[in-house]
Design an enzyme around this catalytic site. Structure first.
Site, PDB file in Angstrom:
ATOM      1  N   SER A 195       0.810  -1.221   0.000  1.00 44.47           N
ATOM      2  CA  SER A 195       0.000   0.000   0.000  1.00 44.47           C
ATOM      3  C   SER A 195       0.842   1.268   0.000  1.00 44.47           C
ATOM      4  CB  SER A 195      -0.975  -0.001   1.183  1.00 44.47           C
ATOM      5  OG  SER A 195      -1.799  -1.148   1.160  1.00 44.47           O
ATOM      6  N   ARG A 196       2.061   1.170  -0.447  1.00 44.32           N
ATOM      7  CA  ARG A 196       2.992   2.303  -0.497  1.00 44.32           C
ATOM      8  C   ARG A 196       3.302   2.866   0.893  1.00 44.32           C
ATOM      9  NH1 ARG A 196       3.376   0.047  -4.652  1.00 44.32           N
ATOM     10  NH2 ARG A 196       3.415   0.960  -6.742  1.00 44.32           N
TER      11      ARG A 196
END
Length: 227
Positions: A195-196
């Site tokens: 999810s970065r």
């Protein structure tokens, strides 16, 4: 939006790699770098010793290119080049530089900032002597960063140098070629996460204790940065 632009905008790769925890990091960032370098080598990363070197030219424009690190010790990272090249001129002009190691297979990168200085001649001599003869000839032949009329001009210079040293068993180091050392002042170890929400751990020198000895290296402080 054309197909190429759409492909770039929609390209996604989820990073599923394990995270970083401050408690698990080594106290010395150089040793932590060595550990990651060894893991990158074992993972088959291409040119794991490749370092993107960032400098500033006399006009204040940033410049960046890859160099190969040929040594690392308590002082920092060593690399070699032509002292009359554009990057050497920039490092003479502005000693504060940045560097980046990227190991894509492991979703890792390490940013380094610090101060650069020339290596002692004896160390440059020793490394030059270890290079293949063709690379030694190339160091003599190439007027690095200067404009050439064509490839034939470079080939002619190589032929001239080969003829010059044809009867010599060893080739001396050119006076215009040698080593630099990047003495780090900070490191940032980056690990890609889902999810970065990546892990970023920064090493910086902590403040010297009261009554400390002048010139003594202080410990490194590790901070977690937001992704």
């Amino acid at each position: 939006m054309n197909d190429s632009a759409r492909e770039l905008a929609e390209r996604r790769k989820e990073y599923e790699t394990a995270g970083l925890d401050v408690a698990e990091m080594l106290g010395d960032p150089v040793e932590q770098w060595r550990q990651w370098y060894d893991q990158a080598s074992e993972a088959g990363c291409v040119e794991p010793n490749a370092m993107a070197l960032a400098t500033v030219d006399p006009a204040g424009m940033p410049q960046i290119r890859y160099v190969l690190v040929r040594g690392v010790d308590d002082r920092g990272f060593q690399f070699f080049t032509n002292y009359t090249s554009a990057k050497s001129g920039e490092m003479h002009h502005h000693q504060q530089i940045g560097a980046l190691f990227t190991w894509l297979q492991l979703h890792r990168q390490v940013r380094v900032t610090g101060v650069v200085e020339r290596l002692p001649d004896a160390e440059s001599d020793a490394y030059f002597a270890s290079r293949p003869r063709s690379s030694q000839i190339g160091a003599w032949a190439s007027p690095q960063s200067q404009v050439l009329p064509d490839r034939a001009a470079l080939d002619a210079r190589v032929a001239d140098v080969e003829a010059r040293f044809a009867g010599d068993e060893t080739i001396p180091r050119p006076p215009h070629w040698g080593g630099w050392i990047l003495r780090p002042t900070s490191f940032e170890f980056w690990q890609g996460r889902p999810s970065r929400l990546h892990d970023r751990l920064r090493y910086q020198r902590s403040s010297a204790p009261a009554g400390g000895v002048a010139g003594t290296a202080t410990p490194w402080q590790i901070d977690r940065l937001a992704p």
